[in-house]
Motif scaffolding. Structure first.
Motif, PDB file in Angstrom:
ATOM      1  N   PRO A 132       0.928  -1.170  -0.134  1.00  0.00           N
ATOM      2  CA  PRO A 132       0.203   0.395  -0.546  1.00  0.00           C
ATOM      3  C   PRO A 132       0.768   1.124  -0.418  1.00  0.00           C
ATOM      4  CG  PRO A 132      -0.984  -1.142   1.714  1.00  0.00           C
ATOM      5  CD  PRO A 132       0.421  -1.832   0.919  1.00  0.00           C
ATOM      6  N   VAL A 133       0.507   2.658  -0.890  1.00  0.00           N
ATOM      7  CA  VAL A 133       1.351   3.528  -0.849  1.00  0.00           C
ATOM      8  C   VAL A 133       0.960   4.252   0.260  1.00  0.00           C
ATOM      9  CG1 VAL A 133       1.570   3.289  -3.616  1.00  0.00           C
ATOM     10  CG2 VAL A 133      -0.710   4.443  -2.352  1.00  0.00           C
ATOM     11  N   THR A 134       0.365   3.829   1.330  1.00  0.00           N
ATOM     12  CA  THR A 134       0.120   4.933   2.156  1.00  0.00           C
ATOM     13  C   THR A 134       0.479   4.362   3.187  1.00  0.00           C
ATOM     14  OG1 THR A 134      -1.990   3.759   2.716  1.00  0.00           O
ATOM     15  CG2 THR A 134      -2.758   5.294   1.268  1.00  0.00           C
ATOM     16  N   GLU A 135       1.685   3.719   2.917  1.00  0.00           N
ATOM     17  CA  GLU A 135       1.772   2.855   4.601  1.00  0.00           C
ATOM     18  C   GLU A 135       3.962   3.411   4.587  1.00  0.00           C
ATOM     19  OE1 GLU A 135       0.581  -0.609   6.046  1.00  0.00           O
ATOM     20  OE2 GLU A 135      -1.096  -0.516   5.422  1.00  0.00           O
ATOM     21  N   SER A 136       4.260   3.534   5.059  1.00  0.00           N
ATOM     22  CA  SER A 136       6.354   3.676   5.546  1.00  0.00           C
ATOM     23  C   SER A 136       6.199   2.073   5.571  1.00  0.00           C
ATOM     24  CB  SER A 136       6.606   4.874   5.974  1.00  0.00           C
ATOM     25  OG  SER A 136       6.180   4.567   7.007  1.00  0.00           O
ATOM     26  N   TYR A 137       8.041   1.782   5.424  1.00  0.00           N
ATOM     27  CA  TYR A 137       7.986   0.238   6.109  1.00  0.00           C
ATOM     28  C   TYR A 137       9.702   0.581   6.128  1.00  0.00           C
ATOM     29  CZ  TYR A 137       4.261  -1.241   3.326  1.00  0.00           C
ATOM     30  OH  TYR A 137       2.980  -1.327   3.117  1.00  0.00           O
ATOM     31  N   ASP A 138      10.462   0.312   7.488  1.00  0.00           N
ATOM     32  CA  ASP A 138      11.820  -0.377   7.329  1.00  0.00           C
ATOM     33  C   ASP A 138      12.145  -1.161   6.919  1.00  0.00           C
ATOM     34  OD1 ASP A 138      11.241   1.759   9.377  1.00  0.00           O
ATOM     35  OD2 ASP A 138      11.094   0.650  10.838  1.00  0.00           O
ATOM     36  N   VAL A 139      13.067  -0.360   6.091  1.00  0.00           N
ATOM     37  CA  VAL A 139      13.866  -2.122   5.247  1.00  0.00           C
ATOM     38  C   VAL A 139      15.046  -2.821   5.683  1.00  0.00           C
ATOM     39  CG1 VAL A 139      14.300  -2.641   2.787  1.00  0.00           C
ATOM     40  CG2 VAL A 139      12.334  -1.487   3.194  1.00  0.00           C
ATOM     41  N   ARG A 140      15.518  -3.792   5.483  1.00  0.00           N
ATOM     42  CA  ARG A 140      16.945  -4.357   6.172  1.00  0.00           C
ATOM     43  C   ARG A 140      17.329  -5.145   4.795  1.00  0.00           C
ATOM     44  NH1 ARG A 140      15.746  -6.795  10.865  1.00  0.00           N
ATOM     45  NH2 ARG A 140      16.087  -8.195  10.663  1.00  0.00           N
ATOM     46  N   VAL A 141      18.550  -5.196   5.076  1.00  0.00           N
ATOM     47  CA  VAL A 141      19.413  -5.849   3.617  1.00  0.00           C
ATOM     48  C   VAL A 141      20.231  -6.505   4.777  1.00  0.00           C
ATOM     49  CG1 VAL A 141      20.294  -6.515   1.509  1.00  0.00           C
ATOM     50  CG2 VAL A 141      18.022  -5.118   1.828  1.00  0.00           C
ATOM     51  N   GLU A 142      20.288  -7.577   4.199  1.00  0.00           N
ATOM     52  CA  GLU A 142      21.286  -8.751   5.432  1.00  0.00           C
ATOM     53  C   GLU A 142      21.929  -9.922   4.499  1.00  0.00           C
ATOM     54  OE1 GLU A 142      19.665 -10.162   8.753  1.00  0.00           O
ATOM     55  OE2 GLU A 142      19.574  -8.100   9.493  1.00  0.00           O
ATOM     56  N   ARG A 143      22.606 -10.016   4.394  1.00  0.00           N
ATOM     57  CA  ARG A 143      24.179 -11.195   3.811  1.00  0.00           C
ATOM     58  C   ARG A 143      24.911 -11.201   4.473  1.00  0.00           C
ATOM     59  NH1 ARG A 143      25.255 -11.925  -2.464  1.00  0.00           N
ATOM     60  NH2 ARG A 143      26.834 -13.934  -2.079  1.00  0.00           N
ATOM     61  N   ASP A 144      25.230 -12.755   4.850  1.00  0.00           N
ATOM     62  CA  ASP A 144      26.361 -13.938   5.158  1.00  0.00           C
ATOM     63  C   ASP A 144      27.907 -13.287   4.823  1.00  0.00           C
ATOM     64  OD1 ASP A 144      25.039 -14.765   6.336  1.00  0.00           O
ATOM     65  OD2 ASP A 144      25.829 -16.999   5.301  1.00  0.00           O
ATOM     66  N   ASN A 145      28.991 -12.164   6.175  1.00  0.00           N
ATOM     67  CA  ASN A 145      29.661 -11.004   6.312  1.00  0.00           C
ATOM     68  C   ASN A 145      29.586 -10.506   5.053  1.00  0.00           C
ATOM     69  OD1 ASN A 145      31.359 -14.332   6.058  1.00  0.00           O
ATOM     70  ND2 ASN A 145      30.980 -14.977   5.006  1.00  0.00           N
ATOM     71  N   TYR A 146      28.263  -9.810   5.624  1.00  0.00           N
ATOM     72  CA  TYR A 146      28.920  -8.668   4.435  1.00  0.00           C
ATOM     73  C   TYR A 146      27.646  -7.843   6.035  1.00  0.00           C
ATOM     74  CZ  TYR A 146      29.772  -9.033   0.131  1.00  0.00           C
ATOM     75  OH  TYR A 146      30.513  -9.332  -0.736  1.00  0.00           O
ATOM     76  N   GLN A 147      28.287  -6.367   5.917  1.00  0.00           N
ATOM     77  CA  GLN A 147      26.966  -5.407   7.067  1.00  0.00           C
ATOM     78  C   GLN A 147      25.666  -5.147   6.709  1.00  0.00           C
ATOM     79  OE1 GLN A 147      29.947  -1.991   8.296  1.00  0.00           O
ATOM     80  NE2 GLN A 147      31.862  -3.184   7.882  1.00  0.00           N
TER      81      GLN A 147
END
Length: 170
Positions: free
Chosen positions: A26-41
């Protein structure tokens, strides 16, 4: 999207897939996005609203790569590049591997391949050998090295090139 790809994507703490990823929200909401991968911050952004398009350049985790030697003050090479002298230590990406070469005049070089942080290398360098020859006229004279009888002339023997010798012939 992320570099490198195939990082895990979380929206508001919930796993939703791997990069590259897209989803209808929904375009009316905001989100917290997190991206993770082994051996990376991990990387994150807060307050993201659709139809935002995000890109994350993930930084590799860095750990210590330490190199020492006996004797010290040997030259250190990583992937062929001179980086310093032993003892040597530096924070390096855990996603990289290195061909390590340790050299010192008068000693055999030591090579280790595929070294990835965190790692510690501490080899003893072997002194190179050279032939010491002693001859005399007349022959059959007794040869002493550093006060020890080693044979008669003509005499030769392999000795470390990193040392000096007192030679006496009688």
């Amino acid at each position: 999207d992320s570099a490198p790809a195939e990082a895990t994507v979380y929206l508001d703490g919930n796993r939703v897939g791997t990069t590259p990823w897209s989803g209808d929200r929904p375009v009316t909401e905001s989100y917290d996005v997190r991206v993770e991968r082994d051996n990376y911050q991990r990387a994150s952004r807060s307050g993201v609203t659709p139809p935002d398009s995000l890109g994350f350049d993930l930084e590799p985790v860095r750990e210590s790569l330490s190199i020492d030697s006996d004797p010290a003050e040997a030259t250190v090479y990583l992937n062929g590049d001179r980086v310093g002298a032993t003892p040597w230590s530096e924070q390096r990406p855990v996603t990289e591997s290195y061909d390590v070469r340790i050299e010192k005049d008068g000693y055999d070089a030591v090579t280790r391949s595929g070294v990835s942080p965190p790692a510690s290398i501490s080899p003893s360098l072997d002194a190179q050998q050279g032939t010491l020859s002693v001859d005399s006229d007349p022959a059959e004279a007794t040869v002493y090295l550093n006060g020890d009888r080693v044979g008669t002339t003509p005499w030769s023997g392999d000795r470390p090139v990193t040392e000096s010798y007192d030679v006496r012939v009688e």
